[in-house]
Design an enzyme around this catalytic site. Structure first.
Site, PDB file in Angstrom:
ATOM      1  N   ASP A 135       0.853  -1.058  -0.050  1.00  0.00           N
ATOM      2  CA  ASP A 135      -0.118   0.075   0.051  1.00  0.00           C
ATOM      3  C   ASP A 135       0.851   1.172   0.213  1.00  0.00           C
ATOM      4  OD1 ASP A 135      -2.973   0.603  -0.135  1.00  0.00           O
ATOM      5  OD2 ASP A 135      -2.535   1.914   1.561  1.00  0.00           O
ATOM      6  N   THR A 136       0.671   1.977  -0.731  1.00  0.00           N
ATOM      7  CA  THR A 136       1.418   3.019  -1.323  1.00  0.00           C
ATOM      8  C   THR A 136       0.730   4.531  -1.065  1.00  0.00           C
ATOM      9  OG1 THR A 136       2.934   2.023  -2.463  1.00  0.00           O
ATOM     10  CG2 THR A 136       2.996   4.249  -2.923  1.00  0.00           C
ATOM     11  N   ASP A 139       3.623   9.470 -10.878  1.00  0.00           N
ATOM     12  CA  ASP A 139       4.903   9.522 -11.504  1.00  0.00           C
ATOM     13  C   ASP A 139       5.099  10.753 -12.078  1.00  0.00           C
ATOM     14  OD1 ASP A 139       5.372   7.176 -10.103  1.00  0.00           O
ATOM     15  OD2 ASP A 139       5.701   6.152 -11.879  1.00  0.00           O
ATOM     16  N   LYS A 150      13.476   3.104 -12.250  1.00  0.00           N
ATOM     17  CA  LYS A 150      12.762   3.434 -11.106  1.00  0.00           C
ATOM     18  C   LYS A 150      12.984   2.479  -9.921  1.00  0.00           C
ATOM     19  CE  LYS A 150       7.935   4.289  -9.670  1.00  0.00           C
ATOM     20  NZ  LYS A 150       6.498   3.982  -9.966  1.00  0.00           N
TER      21      LYS A 150
HETATM   22  P1  IMP Z   1      -2.504   1.956  -3.555  1.00  0.00           P
HETATM   23  O1  IMP Z   1      -3.604   2.217  -2.631  1.00  0.00           O
HETATM   24  O2  IMP Z   1      -1.235   1.489  -3.072  1.00  0.00           O
HETATM   25  O3  IMP Z   1      -2.951   1.081  -4.643  1.00  0.00           O
HETATM   26  O4  IMP Z   1      -1.932   3.389  -4.256  1.00  0.00           O
HETATM   27  C1  IMP Z   1      -2.738   4.611  -4.184  1.00  0.00           C
HETATM   28  C2  IMP Z   1      -2.610   5.309  -5.093  1.00  0.00           C
HETATM   29  O5  IMP Z   1      -1.144   5.886  -4.882  1.00  0.00           O
HETATM   30  C3  IMP Z   1      -2.403   4.851  -6.712  1.00  0.00           C
HETATM   31  O6  IMP Z   1      -3.601   4.769  -7.175  1.00  0.00           O
HETATM   32  C4  IMP Z   1      -1.562   5.665  -7.392  1.00  0.00           C
HETATM   33  O7  IMP Z   1      -2.106   6.689  -7.929  1.00  0.00           O
HETATM   34  C5  IMP Z   1      -0.471   6.083  -6.358  1.00  0.00           C
HETATM   35  N1  IMP Z   1       0.525   5.236  -6.378  1.00  0.00           N
HETATM   36  C6  IMP Z   1       0.970   4.016  -5.818  1.00  0.00           C
HETATM   37  N2  IMP Z   1       2.297   3.777  -6.144  1.00  0.00           N
HETATM   38  C7  IMP Z   1       2.734   4.564  -6.868  1.00  0.00           C
HETATM   39  C8  IMP Z   1       3.964   4.822  -7.768  1.00  0.00           C
HETATM   40  O8  IMP Z   1       4.948   4.058  -7.521  1.00  0.00           O
HETATM   41  N3  IMP Z   1       3.798   5.971  -8.569  1.00  0.00           N
HETATM   42  C9  IMP Z   1       3.204   6.839  -8.527  1.00  0.00           C
HETATM   43  N4  IMP Z   1       1.934   6.651  -7.934  1.00  0.00           N
HETATM   44  C10 IMP Z   1       1.899   5.557  -7.344  1.00  0.00           C
END
Ligand code: IMP
Length: 195
Positions: A70-71, A155, A175
């Site tokens: 999760d990011t 990004d 990356k």
């Molecule tokens: P998630 O909930 O981890 O899937 O990510 C949340 C949101 O963060 C995604 O919809 C992307 O818009 C953004 N995101 C996650 N990882 C990256 C990355 O490596 N680069 C750019 N945006 C990211």
């Protein structure tokens, strides 16, 4: 070889993670290989909570060792928003473009020295008797205009410290050498090698 399930449907994440883990002795699968796999609702208040929830549900549904990421993009000027809400910053069904536009407007006219941000990734690994989380972060700045067409999400708006190109101007190898996800994955590799 043991299966390792990457608990996401996001093909960009799968590609980055698969690339990174390719040298490990695991048969890497993703949720798109699993018919009727879990559709986790990401409603936890933290990245760690969501990562664990995704990995636990994937393990419970399949019995496979599961890894979830999760990011969030945390912008200092915006009190660390959008953070855990990064995917739906511009609304429930927001596209990457919608989210980037909203961020660009929120940062309109903000001075360069106040454009600091960080990407933070939490990775959870869940299997039989195993529940671990690791974290990786990279600081950088938010651009005024989108640059580059590789990668995904935010990004095109993020330039990591020490570089002049945005993540979207880097190919996957570049990356993967420096990103927030790569830093978390380096720690995840240590966990995977120890189990
Ligand atoms: P998630 O909930 O981890 O899937 O990510 C949340 C949101 O963060 C995604 O919809 C992307 O818009 C953004 N995101 C996650 N990882 C990256 C990355 O490596 N680069 C750019 N945006 C990211």
């Amino acid at each position: 070889m043991t299966d390792l399930l990457i608990a996401t449907n996001n093909k960009h994440k799968v590609e980055e993670i698969r690339h990174f883990l390719s040298k490990l002795p695991f048969n890497i699968r993703s949720l798109s290989d699993i018919p009727n796999g879990p559709k986790t609702i990401e409603d936890e208040p933290t990245l760690q909570g969501n990562a664990l929830k995704k990995a636990r549900e994937a393990f419970q549904a399949t019995g496979m060792l599961s890894l979830a990421d999760d990011t969030g993009l945390e912008v200092f000027y915006l009190a660390m928003k959008p953070g855990v809400y990064s995917a739906r910053y511009a609304g429930e069904n927001a596209t990457y473009q919608d989210n980037c536009d909203k961020l660009r407007f929120a940062m309109l006219g903000v001075a360069p020295r106040r454009r600091k941000a960080q990407f933070r990734t939490v990775i959870a690994i869940v299997g039989k008797g195993i529940e671990r989380t690791v974290e990786g972060a990279v600081e950088g700045i938010i651009l005024e205009v989108l640059r580059g067409d590789q990668g995904f999400g935010y990004d095109p708006l993020f330039v990591p410290n020490g570089f002049s190109r945005s993540y979207a101007e880097m190919n996957i190898e570049e990356k993967n050498q420096l990103s927030h996800r790569a830093r978390a994955l380096e720690k995840a590799v240590e966990v995977l090698q120890s189990i």
